[in-house]
Scaffold this motif. Structure first.
Motif, PDB file in Angstrom:
ATOM      1  N   ILE A   1     -40.652 132.275  45.260  1.00  0.00           N
ATOM      2  CA  ILE A   1     -41.022 131.149  44.400  1.00  0.00           C
ATOM      3  C   ILE A   1     -40.353 129.864  44.880  1.00  0.00           C
ATOM      4  CG2 ILE A   1     -40.747 130.184  42.066  1.00  0.00           C
ATOM      5  CD1 ILE A   1     -41.037 133.049  40.981  1.00  0.00           C
ATOM      6  N   ASN A   2     -39.075 129.927  45.211  1.00  0.00           N
ATOM      7  CA  ASN A   2     -38.303 128.697  45.425  1.00  0.00           C
ATOM      8  C   ASN A   2     -37.854 128.498  46.870  1.00  0.00           C
ATOM      9  OD1 ASN A   2     -36.479 130.867  45.357  1.00  0.00           O
ATOM     10  ND2 ASN A   2     -34.808 129.521  44.733  1.00  0.00           N
ATOM     11  N   LEU A   3     -38.304 129.350  47.782  1.00  0.00           N
ATOM     12  CA  LEU A   3     -37.892 129.197  49.184  1.00  0.00           C
ATOM     13  C   LEU A   3     -39.127 129.174  50.071  1.00  0.00           C
ATOM     14  CD1 LEU A   3     -34.920 131.705  49.641  1.00  0.00           C
ATOM     15  CD2 LEU A   3     -34.791 129.206  49.586  1.00  0.00           C
ATOM     16  N   LYS A   4     -39.126 128.249  51.019  1.00  0.00           N
ATOM     17  CA  LYS A   4     -40.228 128.178  51.978  1.00  0.00           C
ATOM     18  C   LYS A   4     -39.703 128.548  53.353  1.00  0.00           C
ATOM     19  CE  LYS A   4     -42.482 123.988  50.815  1.00  0.00           C
ATOM     20  NZ  LYS A   4     -42.217 123.447  49.629  1.00  0.00           N
ATOM     21  N   ASP A   5     -40.606 128.977  54.204  1.00  0.00           N
ATOM     22  CA  ASP A   5     -40.251 129.228  55.599  1.00  0.00           C
ATOM     23  C   ASP A   5     -39.629 127.952  56.163  1.00  0.00           C
ATOM     24  OD1 ASP A   5     -40.239 130.861  57.936  1.00  0.00           O
ATOM     25  OD2 ASP A   5     -41.928 129.708  58.701  1.00  0.00           O
ATOM     26  N   GLY A   6     -38.473 128.098  56.835  1.00  0.00           N
ATOM     27  CA  GLY A   6     -37.810 126.931  57.426  1.00  0.00           C
ATOM     28  C   GLY A   6     -36.812 126.244  56.507  1.00  0.00           C
TER      29      GLY A   6
ATOM     30  N   PHE B   1     -27.016 131.285  47.517  1.00  0.00           N
ATOM     31  CA  PHE B   1     -28.209 130.562  47.089  1.00  0.00           C
ATOM     32  C   PHE B   1     -29.092 131.472  46.237  1.00  0.00           C
ATOM     33  CE2 PHE B   1     -31.033 132.631  50.186  1.00  0.00           C
ATOM     34  CZ  PHE B   1     -30.107 133.087  51.134  1.00  0.00           C
ATOM     35  N   LEU B   2     -29.907 130.808  45.421  1.00  0.00           N
ATOM     36  CA  LEU B   2     -30.781 131.529  44.499  1.00  0.00           C
ATOM     37  C   LEU B   2     -32.083 131.903  45.195  1.00  0.00           C
ATOM     38  CD1 LEU B   2     -31.267 132.404  41.480  1.00  0.00           C
ATOM     39  CD2 LEU B   2     -32.418 130.191  41.201  1.00  0.00           C
TER      40      LEU B   2
ATOM     41  N   GLY C   1     -34.960 145.548  37.426  1.00  0.00           N
ATOM     42  CA  GLY C   1     -36.118 144.730  37.083  1.00  0.00           C
ATOM     43  C   GLY C   1     -35.846 143.244  37.240  1.00  0.00           C
ATOM     44  N   GLN C   2     -34.766 142.895  37.972  1.00  0.00           N
ATOM     45  CA  GLN C   2     -34.437 141.475  38.176  1.00  0.00           C
ATOM     46  C   GLN C   2     -35.577 140.750  38.907  1.00  0.00           C
ATOM     47  OE1 GLN C   2     -32.595 144.166  39.066  1.00  0.00           O
ATOM     48  NE2 GLN C   2     -30.448 143.637  39.342  1.00  0.00           N
ATOM     49  N   THR C   3     -35.747 139.466  38.538  1.00  0.00           N
ATOM     50  CA  THR C   3     -36.772 138.663  39.200  1.00  0.00           C
ATOM     51  C   THR C   3     -36.143 137.504  39.976  1.00  0.00           C
ATOM     52  OG1 THR C   3     -37.080 137.406  37.172  1.00  0.00           O
ATOM     53  CG2 THR C   3     -38.577 139.259  37.541  1.00  0.00           C
ATOM     54  N   GLU C   4     -34.822 137.507  40.085  1.00  0.00           N
ATOM     55  CA  GLU C   4     -34.128 136.540  40.932  1.00  0.00           C
ATOM     56  C   GLU C   4     -32.743 137.076  41.246  1.00  0.00           C
ATOM     57  OE1 GLU C   4     -34.125 133.023  38.374  1.00  0.00           O
ATOM     58  OE2 GLU C   4     -32.035 133.466  37.830  1.00  0.00           O
ATOM     59  N   ALA C   5     -32.116 136.514  42.276  1.00  0.00           N
ATOM     60  CA  ALA C   5     -30.775 136.962  42.651  1.00  0.00           C
ATOM     61  C   ALA C   5     -30.058 135.850  43.390  1.00  0.00           C
ATOM     62  CB  ALA C   5     -30.865 138.192  43.549  1.00  0.00           C
ATOM     63  N   MET C   6     -28.726 135.828  43.266  1.00  0.00           N
ATOM     64  CA  MET C   6     -27.909 134.971  44.102  1.00  0.00           C
ATOM     65  C   MET C   6     -27.584 135.771  45.356  1.00  0.00           C
ATOM     66  SD  MET C   6     -27.583 132.023  42.681  1.00  0.00           S
ATOM     67  CE  MET C   6     -26.281 131.292  43.681  1.00  0.00           C
ATOM     68  N   VAL C   7     -27.814 135.164  46.493  1.00  0.00           N
ATOM     69  CA  VAL C   7     -27.629 135.861  47.774  1.00  0.00           C
ATOM     70  C   VAL C   7     -26.589 135.113  48.601  1.00  0.00           C
ATOM     71  CG1 VAL C   7     -28.787 136.559  49.919  1.00  0.00           C
ATOM     72  CG2 VAL C   7     -29.986 136.750  47.722  1.00  0.00           C
TER      73      VAL C   7
ATOM     74  N   ILE D   1     -34.887 131.307  57.179  1.00  0.00           N
ATOM     75  CA  ILE D   1     -34.126 130.231  56.542  1.00  0.00           C
ATOM     76  C   ILE D   1     -32.858 129.985  57.365  1.00  0.00           C
ATOM     77  CG2 ILE D   1     -34.983 130.783  54.215  1.00  0.00           C
ATOM     78  CD1 ILE D   1     -31.968 131.911  53.878  1.00  0.00           C
ATOM     79  N   THR D   2     -32.285 128.819  57.153  1.00  0.00           N
ATOM     80  CA  THR D   2     -31.020 128.496  57.827  1.00  0.00           C
ATOM     81  C   THR D   2     -29.964 128.227  56.758  1.00  0.00           C
ATOM     82  OG1 THR D   2     -32.201 127.526  59.679  1.00  0.00           O
ATOM     83  CG2 THR D   2     -29.877 126.925  59.445  1.00  0.00           C
ATOM     84  N   VAL D   3     -28.845 128.967  56.871  1.00  0.00           N
ATOM     85  CA  VAL D   3     -27.712 128.727  55.980  1.00  0.00           C
ATOM     86  C   VAL D   3     -26.829 127.699  56.660  1.00  0.00           C
ATOM     87  CG1 VAL D   3     -25.715 129.750  54.841  1.00  0.00           C
ATOM     88  CG2 VAL D   3     -27.841 131.058  55.015  1.00  0.00           C
ATOM     89  N   ARG D   4     -26.584 126.572  55.948  1.00  0.00           N
ATOM     90  CA  ARG D   4     -25.784 125.476  56.516  1.00  0.00           C
ATOM     91  C   ARG D   4     -24.315 125.842  56.594  1.00  0.00           C
ATOM     92  NH1 ARG D   4     -29.673 121.678  53.590  1.00  0.00           N
ATOM     93  NH2 ARG D   4     -28.751 122.457  51.691  1.00  0.00           N
TER      94      ARG D   4
END
Ligand SMILES: [Cu+2]
Length: 144
Positions: free
Chosen positions: A38-43, A50-51, A103-109, A141-144
């Motif tokens: 939902i909240n992350l795009k390629d790149g 991050f969520l 049944g989580q629909t989001e996570a902090m990673v 994705i890139t982690v800064r």
């Protein structure tokens, strides 16, 4: 004759096991079902932790262990891909395969700096991918 009777019995057992184990172990998914980020795009560039929000359409979320048609729970694949053989078995549980069996629909990673690939894969109540699989495109994705 005793020996050949034993072999015949072994064959019967082997056939019975073969008939029970393959295809029938996997849960069907409905036409058009999909998972997506939902909240992350390629790149995307993110700061860790991050969520990650898991989208699902055409099916419902159910916790692991609950057998209900057209449901499953989310799995996040990190820096890995699934082989065709793995797609027929319970998804591994390790640092590269995260289960959200509650049944989580989001996570902090939390991930190290640098590039990572993420992919969502729905699993059934026993953590086995559906047929056909309900899987997102992998994103980088890139982690800064
Ligand atoms: Cu699982």
């Amino acid at each position: 004759m005793i020996a050949s009777f034993g072999i015949a019995r072994a064959l019967v057992v082997a056939f019975a096991v073969a008939a029970l184990t393959p295809a029938s172990a996997q849960t069907p998914s409905p036409d058009g079902a999909k998972v997506y980020f939902i909240n992350l795009k390629d790149g995307a560039e993110v700061d860790s932790p991050f969520l990650v929000q898991f989208g699902l359409s055409g099916m419902g979320v159910a916790p692991a262990g609950v057998e209900k048609p057209n449901t499953g729970h989310h799995h996040l694949l990190i820096d890995t891909t699934m082989t065709p053989e793995q797609m027929k078995e319970p998804i591994p549980a390790d640092d590269n395969h995260k289960h959200f069996g509650g049944g989580q629909t989001e996570a902090m990673v939390t991930l190290s700096k640098g590039q990572h690939t993420l992919q969502l894969l729905l699993g059934d109540w026993t953590h086995i991918p559906h047929v056909p699989p309900v899987m997102s495109e992998p994103i980088t994705i890139t982690v800064r």
